[in-house]
Design a protein around this motif. Sequence first.
Motif, PDB file in Angstrom:
ATOM      1  N   LEU A   1       9.665   6.196  19.848  1.00 36.64           N
ATOM      2  CA  LEU A   1       8.231   6.126  19.086  1.00 36.64           C
ATOM      3  C   LEU A   1       8.225   6.625  17.935  1.00 36.64           C
ATOM      4  O   LEU A   1       8.527   7.772  17.935  1.00 36.64           O
ATOM      5  N   ASP A   2       7.595   5.656  17.303  1.00 36.08           N
ATOM      6  CA  ASP A   2       7.456   5.856  15.742  1.00 36.08           C
ATOM      7  C   ASP A   2       5.555   5.593  15.800  1.00 36.08           C
ATOM      8  O   ASP A   2       5.192   4.815  15.674  1.00 36.08           O
ATOM      9  N   ALA A   3       5.104   6.140  15.267  1.00 33.58           N
ATOM     10  CA  ALA A   3       3.608   6.609  14.322  1.00 33.58           C
ATOM     11  C   ALA A   3       4.171   6.837  13.172  1.00 33.58           C
ATOM     12  O   ALA A   3       4.577   7.890  12.646  1.00 33.58           O
ATOM     13  N   ARG A   4       2.866   6.344  11.809  1.00 35.32           N
ATOM     14  CA  ARG A   4       2.683   6.655  10.672  1.00 35.32           C
ATOM     15  C   ARG A   4       1.065   5.810  10.099  1.00 35.32           C
ATOM     16  O   ARG A   4       0.888   4.877  10.462  1.00 35.32           O
ATOM     17  N   ALA A   5       0.806   6.455   9.592  1.00 36.50           N
ATOM     18  CA  ALA A   5      -0.387   6.506   8.680  1.00 36.50           C
ATOM     19  C   ALA A   5      -0.394   6.667   7.114  1.00 36.50           C
ATOM     20  O   ALA A   5       0.280   7.892   6.686  1.00 36.50           O
ATOM     21  N   GLY A   6      -1.082   6.158   6.600  1.00 37.31           N
ATOM     22  CA  GLY A   6      -1.032   6.192   5.364  1.00 37.31           C
ATOM     23  C   GLY A   6      -2.032   5.014   4.274  1.00 37.31           C
ATOM     24  O   GLY A   6      -2.817   4.272   4.824  1.00 37.31           O
ATOM     25  N   LEU A   7      -1.639   5.200   3.244  1.00 36.17           N
ATOM     26  CA  LEU A   7      -2.806   4.107   2.086  1.00 36.17           C
ATOM     27  C   LEU A   7      -1.764   3.873   1.573  1.00 36.17           C
ATOM     28  O   LEU A   7      -0.538   4.703   0.860  1.00 36.17           O
ATOM     29  N   ASP A   8      -1.615   2.437   0.532  1.00 43.19           N
ATOM     30  CA  ASP A   8      -0.884   1.814  -0.138  1.00 43.19           C
ATOM     31  C   ASP A   8      -2.554   1.307  -1.283  1.00 43.19           C
ATOM     32  O   ASP A   8      -3.389   0.651  -0.771  1.00 43.19           O
ATOM     33  N   LYS A   9      -2.186   0.696  -2.576  1.00 40.90           N
ATOM     34  CA  LYS A   9      -2.605   0.904  -3.216  1.00 40.90           C
ATOM     35  C   LYS A   9      -2.197  -0.018  -4.453  1.00 40.90           C
ATOM     36  O   LYS A   9      -0.963   0.875  -4.933  1.00 40.90           O
ATOM     37  N   GLY A  10      -2.862  -0.946  -5.072  1.00 38.30           N
ATOM     38  CA  GLY A  10      -2.151  -1.141  -6.529  1.00 38.30           C
ATOM     39  C   GLY A  10      -2.603  -1.144  -7.555  1.00 38.30           C
ATOM     40  O   GLY A  10      -4.112  -0.603  -7.844  1.00 38.30           O
ATOM     41  N   PHE A  11      -1.390  -0.540  -8.727  1.00 39.05           N
ATOM     42  CA  PHE A  11      -1.502   0.167  -9.711  1.00 39.05           C
ATOM     43  C   PHE A  11      -0.874  -0.702 -10.899  1.00 39.05           C
ATOM     44  O   PHE A  11      -0.125  -1.347 -11.036  1.00 39.05           O
ATOM     45  N   GLY A  12      -1.892  -1.652 -11.409  1.00 39.68           N
ATOM     46  CA  GLY A  12      -1.724  -2.789 -13.640  1.00 39.68           C
ATOM     47  C   GLY A  12      -1.413  -4.268 -12.212  1.00 39.68           C
ATOM     48  O   GLY A  12      -0.938  -4.156 -11.496  1.00 39.68           O
ATOM     49  N   ALA A  13      -0.562  -4.906 -13.282  1.00 36.42           N
ATOM     50  CA  ALA A  13       0.392  -6.182 -12.956  1.00 36.42           C
ATOM     51  C   ALA A  13       1.080  -6.200 -12.175  1.00 36.42           C
ATOM     52  O   ALA A  13       2.460  -5.815 -12.236  1.00 36.42           O
ATOM     53  N   GLY A  14       1.295  -6.305 -10.934  1.00 40.25           N
ATOM     54  CA  GLY A  14       2.207  -6.329  -9.776  1.00 40.25           C
ATOM     55  C   GLY A  14       2.987  -5.346  -9.039  1.00 40.25           C
ATOM     56  O   GLY A  14       3.528  -4.968  -8.620  1.00 40.25           O
ATOM     57  N   PHE A  15       2.047  -3.330  -9.822  1.00 34.39           N
ATOM     58  CA  PHE A  15       3.106  -2.709  -9.164  1.00 34.39           C
ATOM     59  C   PHE A  15       2.051  -2.207  -7.713  1.00 34.39           C
ATOM     60  O   PHE A  15       1.002  -2.353  -7.861  1.00 34.39           O
ATOM     61  N   ARG A  16       2.663  -1.996  -6.733  1.00 36.82           N
ATOM     62  CA  ARG A  16       2.242  -1.543  -5.479  1.00 36.82           C
ATOM     63  C   ARG A  16       2.551   0.106  -5.806  1.00 36.82           C
ATOM     64  O   ARG A  16       4.385  -0.231  -5.291  1.00 36.82           O
ATOM     65  N   ALA A  17       1.789   1.335  -4.652  1.00 38.66           N
ATOM     66  CA  ALA A  17       2.587   2.415  -4.122  1.00 38.66           C
ATOM     67  C   ALA A  17       1.565   2.950  -2.724  1.00 38.66           C
ATOM     68  O   ALA A  17       0.893   2.218  -2.618  1.00 38.66           O
TER      69      ALA A  17
END
Length: 600
Positions: free
Chosen positions: A355-371
């Motif tokens: 049983l696997d649960a996850r929650a969170g945020l991803d966001k782009g930064f500059g040209a080509g970067f994403r965190a």
Amino acid sequence: MGRRLFAAFVALTLALASAAGAATPPPSFRALRFEGNRAFSERALYGAMGLSKPGPLRLFRKRGRLQADDLAARLGELRLFYQRRGYFDASVDLVPLNAQTAVVRIREGKPSRVASVALVFPGWGRPTPEGLEPPEELGRIPLQPGRRFDVDAYEESQRVLTGLWKEAGFPFAAATGDAEVDLAAREVRATFAVVPGHRLSFGEVAFEGRGRAEEALLRRGLAFRQGHIYKQSLVDRSVENLTRLGLFDQVAVAVEEAPAESVRVVFRLREGKARKLKVGAGYGNDEQLRGQVGWETAQLGDRTLTVGARLYGSGLENEMGGYLKRPFFWGESSAFNVDLRVGKRRERAFDYQYLDARAGLDKGFGAGFRAGFYGRAERVLQVSQDQALDAALRAGNSQVDTLASVLLGVTYTRTDNPVAPSRGLMASLTAEPTRALDARVNFTRTLLDGRWYVPAGEDKVVALKLRTGRIFSGKDPSEIPLSRRFYAGGANSVRGYRYNGLGPLSANGALLGGSALFEASTEFRFPVKKDVSGVVFLDAGNAFPSTVDLRRLSLYSGTGFGARLKTPVGPVGVDLAFKLKRDPLDRSPYYFYLFIGYSF
């Protein structure tokens, strides 16, 4: 009477001759040959004529005949192809070689070169904006002095100049070109005229045809703000953001001049189907028959949310789950995601439910970067000591543990195509600090994945992949849950070996999984015919007990070939892979895999 017979005989003779002429088919050929082409490959010439170059499998299929009258029109296209590339006096002739083959004789001549490139601004009485001085502008266009003149480069230069000024705040800029050709000297002098218009800023924004989509959310998806100097790239990025919502079949934009030295930006939206049903199926040696069905909606009531559910089943895994995505959660390049999965997986040495649960945020930064930043909780199978693994599994061990972790990731993507890249770089780094609550074990799982795509000639690509990982733990590595250890093998790892079938073994030959991982792959992709491409590959890798020792790597390797068919959903095809090293746990000599896209 004699005259009548003679007239009838003449009429009959003419009729027979006419019938014979009508019945004679026009000349046609099964094959073409090119002579005299030095500047361009045969594949390029076939393409210029609207034909596909016969591939290596041409002996195994029946080819149609090429009609001479059709070839005459295609030769005109070939002649135009040469002229557009600076060979203004090139000539092209068709010469029958025999009843089956015709020869296309080409006299290319010498190409015309670009003697000079000039930039003028008719009626422009203002200072040139910073960064758009003529020398810098001319250095950015593809048409350069000394190079062979090319109409495509000439036309692209007009688009580049227009784009440079639109990027500098001139939304209505236009560039036109004029080329003076000296055939005797084989020189071309090009002049580009730029009419910039006025420098304006972003003003009012309107959305037409948004349907039930939240206007406030759509505004958060814009890459520009009111009052900022106009930039075309920000408008284009805003269109991409709105398209990715999945709510609209079409996103068009219109820019209108407005008062106070600003522009009014109007997004014209055509609402599409918010709900989608997704179905997929496939087959492979290790997974056997696999299938997936899913449902998704991009609009839930009066909220713009992506909500979906999916069911997946194969010979290795059965899973059901759901997900939620809130776009533009923190600016135009971010999203809040929630994912829940429950299922059962069959590894080589053990089965376990999760049983696997996850929650969170991803966001782009500059040209080509994403965190990305996610909280994660999972219930997994837990075996405390590897030495007791065999006995625990035979006894039907069902001990589980709860893992609480934080998942951190950074990705960098600069490729020309997200599905089938031909150039560029992709890289990702993830780290997941984890606490096994019942076993009181802390560990951090890290993974680095890099992919490099290099053009190797006309429609050919060399793809390279390097993947390495390490699990850091303050206690005995054997206490790390089995499902979080590293394994190698499978369609996206080392082809030719069973999925997750490679790694350290216990004294009794049970697969344990490792605390370190190393994988490397190289793949050559090449065209076969119009919509079919071939693949030749070599993979190597393994999982290791603790660290990766590059001096004494015990790697398993596999090689093989495959094919891809270009479709609207991306390349679809199959790979056939063979083992190059014996696997003590798997005697099968080969595996085959069905793909949408590529292995990497």
